[in-house]
Write a protein that holds these residues in place. Structure first.
Motif, mmCIF file in Angstrom:
data_model
loop_
_atom_site.group_PDB
_atom_site.id
_atom_site.type_symbol
_atom_site.label_atom_id
_atom_site.label_comp_id
_atom_site.label_asym_id
_atom_site.label_seq_id
_atom_site.Cartn_x
_atom_site.Cartn_y
_atom_site.Cartn_z
ATOM 1 N N PRO A 1 0.789 -1.230 0.000
ATOM 2 C CA PRO A 1 0.000 0.000 0.000
ATOM 3 C C PRO A 1 0.824 1.284 0.000
ATOM 4 C CG PRO A 1 -0.934 -1.591 1.528
ATOM 5 C CD PRO A 1 0.360 -2.161 1.055
ATOM 6 N N HIS A 2 1.908 1.329 0.785
ATOM 7 C CA HIS A 2 2.714 2.543 0.890
ATOM 8 C C HIS A 2 4.160 2.315 0.452
ATOM 9 C CE1 HIS A 2 -0.734 4.096 2.981
ATOM 10 N NE2 HIS A 2 -0.664 3.104 3.838
ATOM 11 N N GLY A 3 4.426 1.189 -0.210
ATOM 12 C CA GLY A 3 5.755 0.814 -0.616
ATOM 13 C C GLY A 3 6.254 -0.339 0.241
ATOM 14 N N PRO A 4 7.338 -0.966 -0.187
ATOM 15 C CA PRO A 4 8.109 -0.665 -1.386
ATOM 16 C C PRO A 4 7.410 -1.167 -2.643
ATOM 17 C CG PRO A 4 8.998 -2.618 -0.330
ATOM 18 C CD PRO A 4 7.917 -2.098 0.580
ATOM 19 N N VAL A 5 7.846 -0.618 -3.752
ATOM 20 C CA VAL A 5 7.318 -1.018 -5.048
ATOM 21 C C VAL A 5 8.050 -2.233 -5.589
ATOM 22 C CG1 VAL A 5 7.160 -0.309 -7.470
ATOM 23 C CG2 VAL A 5 6.412 1.234 -5.677
ATOM 24 N N LYS A 6 9.354 -2.320 -5.344
ATOM 25 C CA LYS A 6 10.125 -3.411 -5.931
ATOM 26 C C LYS A 6 11.318 -3.764 -5.061
ATOM 27 C CE LYS A 6 13.039 -0.349 -8.758
ATOM 28 N NZ LYS A 6 13.548 -0.057 -10.106
ATOM 29 N N PHE A 7 11.910 -4.913 -5.382
ATOM 30 C CA PHE A 7 13.149 -5.367 -4.766
ATOM 31 C C PHE A 7 14.191 -5.565 -5.856
ATOM 32 C CE2 PHE A 7 10.429 -6.511 -1.254
ATOM 33 C CZ PHE A 7 11.233 -6.330 -0.142
ATOM 34 N N SER A 8 15.423 -5.247 -5.540
ATOM 35 C CA SER A 8 16.534 -5.521 -6.429
ATOM 36 C C SER A 8 17.677 -6.075 -5.595
ATOM 37 C CB SER A 8 16.986 -4.243 -7.154
ATOM 38 O OG SER A 8 18.061 -4.519 -8.037
ATOM 39 N N GLN A 9 17.942 -7.359 -5.721
ATOM 40 C CA GLN A 9 18.995 -8.052 -4.969
ATOM 41 C C GLN A 9 18.856 -7.801 -3.465
ATOM 42 O OE1 GLN A 9 23.009 -7.921 -6.611
ATOM 43 N NE2 GLN A 9 22.191 -7.231 -8.582
ATOM 44 N N GLY A 10 17.635 -7.983 -2.980
ATOM 45 C CA GLY A 10 17.381 -7.861 -1.552
ATOM 46 C C GLY A 10 17.173 -6.450 -1.053
ATOM 47 N N VAL A 11 17.187 -5.457 -1.939
ATOM 48 C CA VAL A 11 17.061 -4.053 -1.539
ATOM 49 C C VAL A 11 15.698 -3.521 -1.989
ATOM 50 C CG1 VAL A 11 18.035 -1.734 -1.707
ATOM 51 C CG2 VAL A 11 19.551 -3.741 -1.740
ATOM 52 N N PRO A 12 14.838 -3.100 -1.038
ATOM 53 C CA PRO A 12 13.538 -2.554 -1.409
ATOM 54 C C PRO A 12 13.645 -1.086 -1.802
ATOM 55 C CG PRO A 12 13.751 -2.583 0.965
ATOM 56 C CD PRO A 12 15.020 -3.194 0.412
ATOM 57 N N SER A 13 12.695 -0.597 -2.587
ATOM 58 C CA SER A 13 12.660 0.819 -2.947
ATOM 59 C C SER A 13 11.282 1.173 -3.470
ATOM 60 C CB SER A 13 13.724 1.150 -4.003
ATOM 61 O OG SER A 13 13.471 0.439 -5.208
ATOM 62 N N GLY A 14 10.972 2.481 -3.446
ATOM 63 C CA GLY A 14 9.712 2.973 -3.968
ATOM 64 C C GLY A 14 8.652 3.104 -2.899
ATOM 65 N N TYR A 15 8.526 4.301 -2.297
ATOM 66 C CA TYR A 15 7.575 4.533 -1.216
ATOM 67 C C TYR A 15 6.699 5.744 -1.531
ATOM 68 C CZ TYR A 15 10.660 1.303 1.165
ATOM 69 O OH TYR A 15 11.402 0.195 1.480
ATOM 70 N N THR A 16 5.515 5.769 -0.928
ATOM 71 C CA THR A 16 4.609 6.881 -1.156
ATOM 72 C C THR A 16 5.075 8.117 -0.385
ATOM 73 O OG1 THR A 16 3.200 6.044 0.626
ATOM 74 C CG2 THR A 16 2.605 5.435 -1.638
#
Length: 226
Positions: free
Chosen positions: A63-78
């Protein structure tokens, strides 16, 4: 002479029904597994939350992020209080996962570090596996103490659990509580960490302690990597 078993229409109907149920169950299970356990990263141009969209590959759509993971790292928040709260909690978990070798320090340092971050924060977000701290940190509660659309301060009450060899044999376990304060700034379309610090306590049962934090925000996303 062998006996031939004739399948009546009713028996064939029941058999087809069970096959259909089994196939539907497998398809549903595969879809849920892909949503809960993303394994691939989306294209580099995929940014920003996508509420209401079923995740595919590394897309999470919380709902408020994260949008995606890349090699264990989340990113993308409202860009709101709930998005900042989720980013703050995930920042604590990310530093822990970096120390355990469960996230890429190269991606974490470029994805999470604010342009104004202090040296300690930069080191924490580029931690290599083998850190002396091998405890597991679990967020219990959180609150956003300050918020604007450009910056936020998030407090997370955390329990760190660890174990080791006990004197005389056996295993000794321990839990340590601390309050982590995460300073966030909004840069390049996402929350970045400008400051990280942790203070001991309050410990459960402390009668004179200041209330730690509020219950975890509705819709808050926490993640764990085995």
């Amino acid at each position: 002479m062998s006996n031939l078993v004739q399948h009546t229409p009713a028996r064939r109907s029941r058999t087809g029904l069970w096959i259909g149920v089994a196939v539907a169950t497998l398809v549903t299970g595969a879809a849920l597994g892909r949503w809960v356990f993303p394994t691939e990263s989306p294209a580099a141009g995929d940014t920003g939350p996508v509420p209401g969209t079923a995740p595919a590959g590394g897309i999470v759509a919380a709902p408020h992020g994260p949008v995606k993971f890349s090699q264990g790292v989340p990113s993308g928040y409202t860009r709101d209080r709930a998005g900042a709260a989720t980013a703050g909690v995930n920042a604590v978990q990310l530093v822990n996962n970096l120390a355990h070798g469960q996230a890429s320090p190269e991606i974490a340092s470029t994805t999470w570090t604010a342009s104004t971050a202090d040296d300690g924060t930069r080191r924490a977000l580029s931690t290599r596996p083998g850190s002396a701290d091998q405890t597991s940190k679990i967020p219990a509660t959180t609150r956003v103490t300050t918020f604007t659309d450009a910056a936020a301060t998030v407090e997370v009450w955390v329990v760190a659990v660890g174990s080791g060899d006990a004197i005389g044999g056996g295993t000794n376990t321990a839990a340590r509580w601390s309050t982590h304060t995460i300073q966030l700034t909004w840069e390049t379309g996402d929350w970045k960490v400008a400051g990280l610090r942790a203070n001991s306590g309050p410990q459960p049962g402390d009668t004179n302690a200041t209330p730690a934090t509020a219950p975890l925000t509705n819709g808050l996303y926490t993640y764990y990597i085995n």
